[in-house]
Design a protein around this motif. Structure first.
Motif, short mmCIF file in Angstrom:
data_model
loop_
_atom_site.label_atom_id
_atom_site.label_comp_id
_atom_site.label_asym_id
_atom_site.label_seq_id
_atom_site.Cartn_x
_atom_site.Cartn_y
_atom_site.Cartn_z
N THR A 44 67.04 8.06 70.99
CA THR A 44 65.61 7.74 70.99
C THR A 44 65.31 6.80 69.83
OG1 THR A 44 65.19 9.78 69.73
CG2 THR A 44 64.90 9.88 72.12
N PRO A 45 65.11 5.52 70.11
CA PRO A 45 64.80 4.58 69.04
C PRO A 45 63.30 4.50 68.74
CG PRO A 45 65.13 3.40 71.09
CD PRO A 45 65.37 4.86 71.38
N ASP A 46 62.99 4.09 67.53
CA ASP A 46 61.67 3.57 67.21
C ASP A 46 61.70 2.08 67.53
OD1 ASP A 46 60.41 5.86 66.27
OD2 ASP A 46 60.95 5.49 64.18
N LEU A 47 60.81 1.63 68.39
CA LEU A 47 60.75 0.21 68.70
C LEU A 47 60.37 -0.62 67.47
CD1 LEU A 47 58.82 0.48 72.08
CD2 LEU A 47 61.24 -0.11 71.80
N ARG A 48 60.76 -1.87 67.51
CA ARG A 48 60.35 -2.83 66.47
C ARG A 48 58.82 -2.74 66.27
NH1 ARG A 48 62.25 -8.59 65.50
NH2 ARG A 48 63.95 -8.05 66.93
N GLY A 49 58.40 -2.52 65.02
CA GLY A 49 56.98 -2.44 64.72
C GLY A 49 56.38 -1.06 64.80
N TYR A 50 57.19 -0.07 65.17
CA TYR A 50 56.69 1.30 65.34
C TYR A 50 57.56 2.27 64.54
CZ TYR A 50 54.07 -0.60 69.29
OH TYR A 50 53.22 -1.34 70.08
N GLY A 51 56.96 3.42 64.21
CA GLY A 51 57.72 4.44 63.52
C GLY A 51 58.33 3.91 62.23
N ALA A 52 59.62 4.19 62.05
CA ALA A 52 60.33 3.78 60.85
C ALA A 52 61.06 2.45 61.00
CB ALA A 52 61.32 4.86 60.44
N SER A 53 60.88 1.76 62.12
CA SER A 53 61.53 0.46 62.31
C SER A 53 60.70 -0.64 61.67
CB SER A 53 61.71 0.17 63.80
OG SER A 53 62.71 1.00 64.36
N PRO A 54 61.34 -1.75 61.28
CA PRO A 54 60.62 -2.84 60.62
C PRO A 54 59.59 -3.49 61.54
CG PRO A 54 63.01 -3.16 60.49
CD PRO A 54 62.78 -2.01 61.38
N VAL A 55 58.61 -4.08 60.92
CA VAL A 55 57.51 -4.74 61.64
C VAL A 55 57.78 -6.23 61.75
CG1 VAL A 55 55.05 -5.31 61.53
CG2 VAL A 55 55.84 -3.01 60.91
N THR A 56 57.52 -6.77 62.94
CA THR A 56 57.52 -8.21 63.15
C THR A 56 56.09 -8.62 63.46
OG1 THR A 56 59.78 -8.25 63.99
CG2 THR A 56 58.36 -10.11 64.59
N GLU A 57 55.53 -9.52 62.69
CA GLU A 57 54.16 -9.97 62.91
C GLU A 57 54.11 -11.05 63.98
OE1 GLU A 57 52.56 -11.21 59.19
OE2 GLU A 57 52.92 -9.30 58.20
N GLY A 58 52.93 -11.29 64.52
CA GLY A 58 52.74 -12.36 65.49
C GLY A 58 52.77 -11.85 66.91
N VAL A 59 53.83 -12.19 67.63
CA VAL A 59 53.97 -11.82 69.05
C VAL A 59 55.37 -11.27 69.26
CG1 VAL A 59 53.87 -12.62 71.44
CG2 VAL A 59 52.39 -13.68 69.71
N VAL A 60 55.47 -10.08 69.86
CA VAL A 60 56.76 -9.51 70.23
C VAL A 60 56.76 -9.28 71.74
CG1 VAL A 60 58.35 -7.58 69.97
CG2 VAL A 60 57.06 -8.39 67.99
N ALA A 167 49.58 6.61 62.45
CA ALA A 167 50.67 6.22 61.56
C ALA A 167 51.27 4.86 61.91
CB ALA A 167 51.78 7.28 61.59
N THR A 168 50.95 4.33 63.08
CA THR A 168 51.52 3.06 63.52
C THR A 168 50.96 1.91 62.68
OG1 THR A 168 51.88 3.83 65.77
CG2 THR A 168 51.68 1.47 65.47
N ASN A 169 51.83 0.99 62.31
CA ASN A 169 51.42 -0.19 61.56
C ASN A 169 50.59 -1.11 62.47
OD1 ASN A 169 51.59 -2.98 60.49
ND2 ASN A 169 52.90 -2.05 58.95
#
Length: 256
Positions: A44-60, A167-169
């Motif tokens: 079970t991953p945390d998607l990019r930008g969610y949970g403890a995974s790093p955030v990518t700004e802009g558009v994913v 808690a989501t960024n």
């Protein structure tokens, strides 16, 4: 190959990969991890930008989320797997099937839909992205909580869902909303799925009503449809026993 995604990897056996929805994290799959880690390798991953995974700004876009999943599984030496997702996670699962369907042994689509966004829907997602960046997550979480889970949901379940949302960024949520606005239409893809699939939906889901699940079931060549009574958009948390029973039956059917 290293991965940057945060994830849990529990149990052994046939890999079962579960993708969370928006705006949640991998903890939404806790009841399924507990139920299936004794028989499967549950990832079970945390998607990019969610949970403890790093955030990518802009558009994913959804394709980026799907490529992240592929990279994670490569790093774990997982070649073939059963893949499931709920809501946005279900759309990411469809994108995974589009990009690397040969790796997928089975497909679980919960409380999701395959159509592309309408022009009004695109603008609505962009407007929501802007709002989250201005205001943060709490106001939005308060507003939609009882669409995510039914008003009659157990208090601890509602509290868990609210915690995940707040808690989501906002940057990560906004980037996903903008990317999701541009998603392709997966309806034709569903007709070409060659593995057994399970379609699940909460009876009282206002975001993805039963009719959407029925349409996916009709399009998928080898599908089973399960409607979970007394649940809204997150039946895996609202009615975990019923959701897990449907998932267990499906995994037995496909030989896992």
């Amino acid at each position: 190959m290293a991965t940057f995604l945060a994830y849990d990897d529990k149990g052994a056996g046939t890999p079962l990969v579960l993708i969370h929805g928006h705006p949640f994290d991998r903890s939404m799959w806790a009841p399924q991890t507990a139920a299936f880690a004794g028989s499967h390798r549950v990832i079970t991953p945390d998607l990019r930008g969610y949970g403890a995974s790093p955030v990518t700004e802009g558009v994913v876009p959804l394709s980026m989320f799907a490529e992240d999943i592929a990279q994670l599984l490569d790093s774990l030496d997982v070649d073939r797997f059963v893949l499931g997702g709920l809501s946005m996670g279900g759309q990411i699962a469809m994108e995974c099937y589009r990009l690397f369907g040969e790796r997928i042994r089975g497909l679980i689509l919960a409380d999701t839909f395959p159509t592309a966004e309408t022009p009004a829907g695109k603008q609505g997602r962009r407007d929501l992205a802007d709002r989250l960046l201005r205001e943060g997550m709490k106001g939005y979480a308060d507003e939609v909580l009882h669409k995510m889970v039914a008003p009659y949901a157990e208090q601890d379940v509602a509290a868990h869902v609210h915690r995940m949302m707040t808690a989501t960024n906002p940057e990560g949520a906004a980037a996903a909303l903008r990317g999701r606005a541009e998603r392709p239409d997966y309806r034709d893809l569903l007709t070409r799925v060659t593995v057994p699939s399970l379609v699940v939906v909460g009876r009282d889901d206002a975001y993805t009503p039963v009719c959407d699940a029925e349409a996916m079931h009709a399009a998928l060549p080898q599908s089973t449809l399960k409607v979970i009574e007394s649940a809204a958009h997150m039946p895996n948390l609202e009615r975990p026993a019923e959701f897990n029973a449907a998932l267990a039956d499906y995994l037995v059917r496909i030989g896992d």
